[in-house]
Design a protein around this motif. Sequence first.
Motif, PDB file in Angstrom:
ATOM      1  N   ASN A  46      -8.045  47.056  33.476  1.00  0.00           N
ATOM      2  CA  ASN A  46      -6.670  47.519  33.365  1.00  0.00           C
ATOM      3  C   ASN A  46      -5.773  46.336  33.004  1.00  0.00           C
ATOM      4  O   ASN A  46      -6.162  45.176  33.164  1.00  0.00           O
ATOM      5  N   LYS A  47      -4.577  46.637  32.556  1.00  0.00           N
ATOM      6  CA  LYS A  47      -3.670  45.564  32.142  1.00  0.00           C
ATOM      7  C   LYS A  47      -2.275  45.792  32.714  1.00  0.00           C
ATOM      8  O   LYS A  47      -1.839  46.927  32.883  1.00  0.00           O
ATOM      9  N   MET A  48      -1.618  44.672  32.992  1.00  0.00           N
ATOM     10  CA  MET A  48      -0.228  44.744  33.430  1.00  0.00           C
ATOM     11  C   MET A  48       0.554  43.592  32.801  1.00  0.00           C
ATOM     12  O   MET A  48       0.163  42.435  32.919  1.00  0.00           O
ATOM     13  N   GLU A  49       1.633  43.938  32.139  1.00  0.00           N
ATOM     14  CA  GLU A  49       2.483  42.911  31.539  1.00  0.00           C
ATOM     15  C   GLU A  49       3.506  42.442  32.563  1.00  0.00           C
ATOM     16  O   GLU A  49       4.159  43.250  33.223  1.00  0.00           O
ATOM     17  N   MET A  50       3.628  41.123  32.688  1.00  0.00           N
ATOM     18  CA  MET A  50       4.595  40.557  33.619  1.00  0.00           C
ATOM     19  C   MET A  50       5.910  40.266  32.891  1.00  0.00           C
ATOM     20  O   MET A  50       5.987  40.342  31.665  1.00  0.00           O
ATOM     21  N   SER A  51       6.927  39.917  33.647  1.00  0.00           N
ATOM     22  CA  SER A  51       8.247  39.696  33.053  1.00  0.00           C
ATOM     23  C   SER A  51       8.296  38.479  32.138  1.00  0.00           C
ATOM     24  O   SER A  51       9.231  38.339  31.350  1.00  0.00           O
ATOM     25  N   ASP A  52       7.300  37.585  32.227  1.00  0.00           N
ATOM     26  CA  ASP A  52       7.254  36.446  31.305  1.00  0.00           C
ATOM     27  C   ASP A  52       6.355  36.753  30.108  1.00  0.00           C
ATOM     28  O   ASP A  52       5.969  35.847  29.373  1.00  0.00           O
TER      29      ASP A  52
END
Length: 307
Positions: free
Chosen positions: A255-261
């Motif tokens: 799975n993937k999660m994009e962070m605020s940076d």
Amino acid sequence: METKILPLIGYGLAGALLAVLSTYYFIYNPEVYDNSRFVESFKLPIENAKNDPPKREALIALQKKGLEWAHYQFVDAIKEQNTELVELYIDAGMALRNKGLIIGQMTENPKAWIVLIERLGWGNREKLSGLFPVPRHLTKLDEVFKTIEKHYVVPHDVAFKNLYLEFKKIHDEWMHEKNLELANVDVMCEGNTRCKIKNVPGILTEYEKKRPVAPEKDLILWQHPHLSLMSAAILLGEKEIIDYLAKQNVTSRLNKMEMSDLTMVVFEVDKKGDISYPEGIQLKKFKQVKIQAVPQTEEHFLLRGDF
């Protein structure tokens, strides 16, 4: 007096004109008055379905209900669990394009999820595989996402600390050399104020051009999670859905999660719901920012974080 009255008359006429136009729009505009946009949206689909009676009947039924042939109304019908409208839109040939709705319905209406999937024609491995976006309004998995966020924040903070220590070292050296230059001016001028006024501003200006720039620490937050359906079902504890997906040979995947940076965190969910990071935590690479050399010193480099 007349010059004051004329603008008032102008404003009054403008207001009256606006009122007339508004009245015309809401009373005489057919799109508002007789719902022509909604009605006309079915014209071409009905014409194209002349050789498909069931599809044509579903389109006509939707048209008679005063609905629009539009994807957003199909989505609304699913969210509202309006089975009749969902069936009509599906029979009329509307295809679901909103993948976020799949996890959304698994979260909000798990009991009806399998029936919905089957009715949409998604009951196969090909459709149910891949990653699906998690809508932001959902909150059931927020604690899980917060845990992943914290797991990313720790190495990020360590990297920033090391970066700042490197900056501090270069900044202290820059400050020392600047003060040394100013001290040399004091010695050279021997207390002569005019001499100092002539030399000090130039030194300060030159050193300001070479001032090391302090790195800024980003506020790290999780933003855009994408889950496989099996991972989502496991995290939500929906055993019936887990069994259904297993029968379709759908497995949990990365799975993937994009962070605020803008960094992407890759994670895996096992059968027990435990989270692991098979690729580790990847931080953005640091950029090497060149710092101009001050007189009679070696050239320095500052590692500045591109977080």
